[in-house]
Design a protein around this motif. Structure first.
Motif, PDB file in Angstrom:
ATOM      1  N   TRP B  34       0.867  -1.182   0.000  1.00 60.70           N
ATOM      2  CA  TRP B  34       0.000   0.000   0.000  1.00 60.70           C
ATOM      3  C   TRP B  34       0.905   1.234   0.000  1.00 60.70           C
ATOM      4  N   TYR B  35       0.668   2.111  -0.983  1.00 61.85           N
ATOM      5  CA  TYR B  35       1.394   3.362  -1.075  1.00 61.85           C
ATOM      6  C   TYR B  35       0.410   4.522  -0.938  1.00 61.85           C
ATOM      7  N   GLN B  36       0.893   5.633  -0.408  1.00 56.36           N
ATOM      8  CA  GLN B  36       0.124   6.882  -0.343  1.00 56.36           C
ATOM      9  C   GLN B  36       0.787   7.889  -1.277  1.00 56.36           C
ATOM     10  N   LYS B  44       4.529   6.968  -1.586  1.00 55.52           N
ATOM     11  CA  LYS B  44       5.316   6.623  -0.406  1.00 55.52           C
ATOM     12  C   LYS B  44       4.751   5.352   0.205  1.00 55.52           C
ATOM     13  N   LEU B  46       3.369   2.725   2.602  1.00 61.01           N
ATOM     14  CA  LEU B  46       2.754   2.684   3.927  1.00 61.01           C
ATOM     15  C   LEU B  46       3.013   1.336   4.594  1.00 61.01           C
ATOM     16  N   ASP B  57       6.124  -1.846   8.008  1.00 57.27           N
ATOM     17  CA  ASP B  57       5.055  -0.865   8.271  1.00 57.27           C
ATOM     18  C   ASP B  57       5.634   0.336   8.986  1.00 57.27           C
ATOM     19  N   GLN B  59       6.397   3.246   8.040  1.00 57.17           N
ATOM     20  CA  GLN B  59       5.868   4.570   7.719  1.00 57.17           C
ATOM     21  C   GLN B  59       4.344   4.620   7.797  1.00 57.17           C
ATOM     22  N   LEU B  60       3.752   3.646   8.412  1.00 59.45           N
ATOM     23  CA  LEU B  60       2.296   3.640   8.596  1.00 59.45           C
ATOM     24  C   LEU B  60       1.947   4.373   9.886  1.00 59.45           C
ATOM     25  N   PHE B  65      -4.102   4.564  11.078  1.00 55.27           N
ATOM     26  CA  PHE B  65      -4.120   3.679   9.911  1.00 55.27           C
ATOM     27  C   PHE B  65      -3.947   2.227  10.372  1.00 55.27           C
ATOM     28  N   ASP B  86      -4.821  13.508   5.134  1.00 57.30           N
ATOM     29  CA  ASP B  86      -4.889  12.156   4.557  1.00 57.30           C
ATOM     30  C   ASP B  86      -5.413  12.179   3.124  1.00 57.30           C
ATOM     31  N   TYR B  90      -4.499   6.461  -2.783  1.00 57.42           N
ATOM     32  CA  TYR B  90      -3.961   5.278  -2.117  1.00 57.42           C
ATOM     33  C   TYR B  90      -3.819   4.175  -3.159  1.00 57.42           C
TER      34      TYR B  90
END
Lengths: 114, 113
Positions: B34-36, B44, B46, B57, B59-60, B65, B86, B90
Motif C-alpha cells: 500500500w502506497y500513499q 510513499k 505505507l 510498516d 511509515q504507517l 491507519f 490524509d 492510495y
C-alpha cells in the motif's frame, strides 16, 4: 535516509523533440532502478528497469535509461517524443536486501505539443 | 492477466470519519504493498505484506491507519479517524515476490473535507 530526486517538475516539448529526464538517488549500496509512467487516468506502469549488467537499458515505447553509478544517476531518454508520451514519469529505487519497497521521486509531468 | 483491482475509485469523507479501501492483487502474487501518493509527490510506502505477514510498516501512522491481508490474498487499508492531510491517492501494488517489479492498481482517490 534514502531519497530520489527528479530534476524537472514539468517539461513541455514539441513532437519529435528529444527527451531527457534526470533522476538522482542517494544511497551508496546496491540498488535496483526503475522508471514508471502514469498516463492520464491510468495506473502506474513499468517503463524499464535496471537490476545489473549493461547500464544502458531499453524499455517499452522507445524509451531507454542509463545507469551511471559514479553519478548516482538513472536518466530517462527518448530520441523523438510523440503526443502520446504525455504523462507523468516517476523514477524509483529499490535498495537490495531491503525487500521490494520502492522509493519514488516526486515525478516529472511531460506535456508534448502536437 | 487481470491486473490489481482496487475499490472504490473515489471517496469523499468528512474529517474524523472512517474509511476503508480494498485491494485484490494479481493472482499468485505473494507480496502486496500500500502506497500513499499526495498531490505533487511520488508514492510513499505505507505497508508491505509478504503473504499475510507484515514485512514493513515503518511509515504507517499506526494511531489512525491499519491494514490487514487475511488469507494472504485481498487486503484492506483503514483510516480512523481521517484528517485533512490524509487526502491523497492510495495505491495498491503486488509482485510475485519482493525481488521483482510491482504492478500497480488504479488507486483510490480520497478527499477529506
Amino acid at each position: 535516509a534514502q531519497s530520489v530526486s527528479q530534476h524537472n517538475h514539468h517539461v513541455i516539448l514539441s513532437e519529435a523533440a528529444s527527451l531527457e529526464l534526470g533522476c538522482n538517488y542517494s544511497y551508496g549500496g546496491t540498488v535496483n532502478l526503475f522508471w514508471y509512467v502514469q498516463y492520464p487516468g491510468q495506473h502506474l506502469q513499468l517503463l524499464l528497469k535496471y537490476f545489473s549488467g549493461d547500464p544502458l537499458v531499453k524499455g517499452i515505447k522507445g524509451f531507454e535509461a542509463e545507469f551511471i553509478k559514479s553519478k548516482f544517476s538513472f536518466n530517462l531518454r527518448k530520441p523523438s517524443v510523440q503526443w502520446s508520451d504525455t504523462a507523468e514519469y516517476f523514477c524509483a529505487v529499490n535498495v537490495e536486501n531491503q525487500g521490494g519497497k520502492l522509493i519514488f521521486g516526486q515525478g516529472t509531468e511531460l506535456s508534448v505539443k502536437p | 492477466e487481470a491486473g490489481v483491482a482496487q475499490s472504490p475509485r473515489y471517496k469523499i469523507i468528512e474529517k474524523r470519519q472512517s474509511v476503508a479501501f480494498w485491494c485484490n492483487p494479481i493472482s499468485g502474487h505473494a507480496t502486496l504493498y500500500w502506497y500513499q501518493q499526495i498531490l505533487g509527490q511520488g508514492p510513499k510506502l505505507l505497508i508491505q505484506f509478504q503473504n499475510n505477514g507484515v514485512v514493513d510498516d515503518s511509515q504507517l501512522p499506526k494511531d489512525r491507519f491499519s491494514a490487514e491481508r487475511l488469507k494472504g490474498v485481498d487486503s484492506t487499508l483503514k483510516i480512523q479517524p481521517a484528517k485533512l492531510e490524509d487526502s491523497a491517492v492510495y495505491l495498491c501494488a503486488s509482485s510475485l515476490d519482493n525481488t521483482v517489479e510491482a504492478f500497480f492498481g488504479q488507486g483510490t482517490r480520497l478527499t477529506v473535507v
